[in-house]
Design a protein around this motif. Structure first.
Motif, mmCIF file in Angstrom:
data_model
loop_
_atom_site.group_PDB
_atom_site.id
_atom_site.type_symbol
_atom_site.label_atom_id
_atom_site.label_comp_id
_atom_site.label_asym_id
_atom_site.label_seq_id
_atom_site.Cartn_x
_atom_site.Cartn_y
_atom_site.Cartn_z
ATOM 1 N N PHE A 90 -27.569 -19.131 11.824
ATOM 2 C CA PHE A 90 -26.708 -18.587 10.760
ATOM 3 C C PHE A 90 -26.739 -19.541 9.579
ATOM 4 O O PHE A 90 -26.505 -20.743 9.739
ATOM 5 N N LYS A 91 -26.995 -19.013 8.397
ATOM 6 C CA LYS A 91 -27.115 -19.874 7.218
ATOM 7 C C LYS A 91 -25.818 -20.616 6.902
ATOM 8 O O LYS A 91 -25.835 -21.679 6.287
ATOM 9 N N GLU A 92 -24.689 -20.081 7.336
ATOM 10 C CA GLU A 92 -23.400 -20.721 7.063
ATOM 11 C C GLU A 92 -23.116 -21.875 8.028
ATOM 12 O O GLU A 92 -22.159 -22.617 7.839
ATOM 13 N N VAL A 93 -23.924 -22.033 9.055
ATOM 14 C CA VAL A 93 -23.764 -23.123 10.020
ATOM 15 C C VAL A 93 -24.652 -24.281 9.573
ATOM 16 O O VAL A 93 -25.863 -24.164 9.532
ATOM 17 N N THR A 94 -24.008 -25.392 9.227
ATOM 18 C CA THR A 94 -24.772 -26.542 8.749
ATOM 19 C C THR A 94 -25.029 -27.566 9.829
ATOM 20 O O THR A 94 -25.918 -28.403 9.687
ATOM 21 N N HIS A 95 -24.238 -27.536 10.883
ATOM 22 C CA HIS A 95 -24.413 -28.456 12.004
ATOM 23 C C HIS A 95 -24.173 -27.678 13.287
ATOM 24 O O HIS A 95 -23.257 -26.862 13.354
ATOM 25 N N CYS A 96 -24.972 -27.950 14.299
ATOM 26 C CA CYS A 96 -24.775 -27.330 15.606
ATOM 27 C C CYS A 96 -25.179 -28.363 16.648
ATOM 28 O O CYS A 96 -26.339 -28.760 16.715
ATOM 29 N N TYR A 97 -24.197 -28.827 17.427
ATOM 30 C CA TYR A 97 -24.431 -29.901 18.385
ATOM 31 C C TYR A 97 -23.944 -29.530 19.771
ATOM 32 O O TYR A 97 -22.921 -28.868 19.919
ATOM 33 N N GLU A 98 -24.651 -30.026 20.771
ATOM 34 C CA GLU A 98 -24.159 -29.965 22.142
ATOM 35 C C GLU A 98 -23.498 -31.310 22.434
ATOM 36 O O GLU A 98 -24.049 -32.364 22.110
ATOM 37 N N ARG A 99 -22.320 -31.263 23.014
ATOM 38 C CA ARG A 99 -21.587 -32.468 23.403
ATOM 39 C C ARG A 99 -21.199 -32.353 24.871
ATOM 40 O O ARG A 99 -20.953 -31.251 25.360
ATOM 41 N N PRO A 100 -21.099 -33.471 25.559
ATOM 42 C CA PRO A 100 -20.689 -33.395 26.969
ATOM 43 C C PRO A 100 -19.232 -32.950 27.081
ATOM 44 O O PRO A 100 -18.400 -33.292 26.244
ATOM 45 N N ILE A 101 -18.952 -32.189 28.109
ATOM 46 C CA ILE A 101 -17.573 -31.786 28.398
ATOM 47 C C ILE A 101 -16.851 -33.026 28.901
ATOM 48 O O ILE A 101 -17.401 -33.807 29.676
ATOM 49 N N SER A 102 -15.608 -33.201 28.461
ATOM 50 C CA SER A 102 -14.876 -34.408 28.807
ATOM 51 C C SER A 102 -13.445 -34.069 29.197
ATOM 52 O O SER A 102 -12.703 -33.506 28.392
ATOM 53 N N GLY A 103 -13.067 -34.422 30.406
ATOM 54 C CA GLY A 103 -11.689 -34.258 30.864
ATOM 55 C C GLY A 103 -11.136 -32.867 30.626
ATOM 56 O O GLY A 103 -11.683 -31.882 31.105
ATOM 57 N N LYS A 104 -10.079 -32.811 29.841
ATOM 58 C CA LYS A 104 -9.410 -31.532 29.569
ATOM 59 C C LYS A 104 -10.000 -30.803 28.357
ATOM 60 O O LYS A 104 -9.450 -29.809 27.910
#
Length: 155
Positions: A90-104
């Motif tokens: 999507f052109k409106e998305v400037t950043h897209c990252y995967e991050r580890p799930i953490s706690g809650k």
């Protein structure tokens, strides 16, 4: 080792990109080399690992985008790659990252969406949600810009 010309090129690439039809030509002239030499050296710096990427920073507020939202998504591990690529398209998305799930905090994909206002951001986010068929997300709006700068080398 980096040569003096390599360092000059790296310093120049850290500055604002000239708003000209051929910005690398303008940069090269300021350094005292040809555009072809500059581009060749940039490729060489990338190939030997001295330069990983060239990125631009857009002052989105000055460009008319008053709202920006970090959208956090819960995506199953087996769909992260596929859905992440769709969201990033999507052109409106400037950043897209995967991050580890953490706690809650169960969210593993983060997208930054820019719009002229919150309503426009929410329309874009809804379109992304409908496209990927995921409705488990939260929208976090920025309230203040604290920093917008990159690391500077050889100053």
């Amino acid at each position: 080792m980096l040569s003096a010309i390599d360092k000059s090129i790296i310093r120049k690439l850290q500055e604002d990109i000239p708003l000209t039809p051929r910005p690398y030509k303008s940069m090269a002239e300021e350094i005292g080399i040809t555009e072809e030499e500059l581009l060749s050296k940039v490729e060489e710096l990338q190939n030997n690992g001295a330069l990983r990427r060239i990125g631009g920073i857009l002052n989105h507020r000055e460009a008319g985008f008053e709202a920006n939202a970090m959208v956090v998504w819960m995506i199953s591990e087996d769909n992260v790659q596929k859905l992440g690529e769709i969201m990033a398209s999507f052109k409106e998305v400037t950043h897209c990252y995967e991050r580890p799930i953490s706690g809650k905090w169960p969210y593993n994909i983060f997208t930054m969406v820019h719009g002229q206002n919150k309503k426009q951001c929410e329309t874009i986010i809804k379109k992304i949600s409908d496209t990927i068929k995921i409705c488990d997300y939260k929208i976090l709006y920025s309230t203040k810009e604290l920093k917008k700068s990159s690391m500077k080398y050889f100053e």
